[in-house]
Every structure is written in C-alpha cells, then in structure tokens.
Write a protein that holds these residues in place. Structure first.
Motif, PDB file in Angstrom:
ATOM      1  N   ILE A 254       4.600  -5.966   3.791  1.00 26.02           N
ATOM      2  CA  ILE A 254       5.869  -5.277   4.283  1.00 26.02           C
ATOM      3  C   ILE A 254       6.028  -3.800   3.744  1.00 26.02           C
ATOM      4  O   ILE A 254       6.575  -2.865   4.744  1.00 26.02           O
ATOM      5  N   PRO A 255       5.715  -3.209   2.812  1.00 26.62           N
ATOM      6  CA  PRO A 255       5.805  -1.765   2.482  1.00 26.62           C
ATOM      7  C   PRO A 255       5.047  -0.995   3.492  1.00 26.62           C
ATOM      8  O   PRO A 255       5.422  -0.247   4.014  1.00 26.62           O
ATOM      9  N   LEU A 256       3.862  -1.525   3.756  1.00 27.14           N
ATOM     10  CA  LEU A 256       2.980  -0.701   4.967  1.00 27.14           C
ATOM     11  C   LEU A 256       3.714  -0.673   6.280  1.00 27.14           C
ATOM     12  O   LEU A 256       3.914   0.105   6.922  1.00 27.14           O
ATOM     13  N   LEU A 257       4.442  -2.032   6.515  1.00 25.00           N
ATOM     14  CA  LEU A 257       5.222  -2.084   7.828  1.00 25.00           C
ATOM     15  C   LEU A 257       6.321  -1.187   7.739  1.00 25.00           C
ATOM     16  O   LEU A 257       6.791  -0.428   8.963  1.00 25.00           O
ATOM     17  N   LEU A 258       7.101  -0.988   6.540  1.00 23.23           N
ATOM     18  CA  LEU A 258       7.921   0.071   6.541  1.00 23.23           C
ATOM     19  C   LEU A 258       7.751   1.359   6.811  1.00 23.23           C
ATOM     20  O   LEU A 258       8.430   2.075   7.143  1.00 23.23           O
ATOM     21  N   LEU A 259       6.651   1.629   6.154  1.00 27.55           N
ATOM     22  CA  LEU A 259       5.798   3.054   6.567  1.00 27.55           C
ATOM     23  C   LEU A 259       5.787   3.191   7.888  1.00 27.55           C
ATOM     24  O   LEU A 259       5.788   4.243   8.588  1.00 27.55           O
TER      25      LEU A 259
END
Length: 147
Positions: A62-67
């Motif tokens: 999820i953090p990578l997708l938010l980036l």
C-alpha cells in the motif's frame, strides 16, 4: 534455474519483464518482485505490477501504491488508484483516492474550459519591414546626384 537469474538481470536492468513474467509472478505470489517492478520498472510494466499486487491482495504494498499515485505517467497512477480501491484498507485511503480523482477531473475541466488564446493578427503591411525601409533609403541615395 533460469528464473532467479532472469530476476537478477531485471534488477541490473539488462532485461525488461514482460506481461507473461508479471503474470507468472502474480500466480506464484512473488510480491517482492512485483513491488520492485512497481518502483523501478518502465512505464509499461508499472501498471501491470500495480494491478497484480492488488489481485494477490498484498497489503504490504500500500505505501508503494500511494507513492505510485503521483507518478508522471497517467496510466501508472490510474492503475495504482484502482489497486488501492481493490485493496480498500480503510477510510483514509478512500479519501486519498477520491481527492486524487477529483483533482484529475478538475484539471480536465480546466483544460476543456480554458479560453482559447486570441489569434495574433498578422501584419498586413509586410513591405514596411526595417530591411525594406533601409533598402528604399539606399535606393533613394543612389538616385541623388554625386557631389
């Protein structure tokens, strides 16, 4: 034997993964490789990696997708938004997704409603250019009598 070597070559950027490779990683639940492609892949493979991460339900990405939402390539950010919607973790990500989508709609409408720039009127009297005037001056001086 060849698959670990191929991933090493992909990390070294000597090979580029194709859709079949990403599908194989998706079916084998190799989320680490998909996360690497989401971060470092080219513009064609990043959206595929984002959708694959959503399909294997990898919540650690999820953090990578938010980036990836703020990626310069529009297809990548749309794929990341769709992946976050599929994962649908909590209300905060839903707020971020809606805010980003409304921002895109606003940009699209602003582009559409932007008034066209007035066309520059062309100079009808092109013969009055500086070079033409200087040529006329030289011509006039040549017609004068020599002293």
């Amino acid at each position: 034997m060849f698959r670990p070597i191929s991933f090493l070559l992909i990390k070294l950027k000597w090979l580029k993964p194709n859709q079949n490779t990403i599908n194989r990683w998706k079916y084998n639940n190799e989320s680490e490789k998909l996360r690497f492609i989401l971060q470092h892949g080219n513009y064609k493979t990043r959206p595929l990696a984002a959708t694959a991460l959503a399909e294997i339900n990898d919540r650690s990405s999820i953090p990578l997708l938010l980036l990836a939402i703020h990626d310069n390539i529009h297809h990548v950010s749309i794929a990341a938004l769709n992946a976050l919607e599929i994962l649908d973790v909590d209300m905060e990500t839903s707020k971020i997704i809606n805010r980003k989508r409304f921002h895109w709609v606003k940009l699209f409408n602003d582009k559409k409603n932007k008034s066209p720039k007035p066309k520059k009127k062309s100079n009808i009297y092109r013969w009055e250019r500086a070079s033409k005037k200087s040529f006329d001056l030289v011509k006039e001086r040549l017609n004068r009598p020599i002293r």
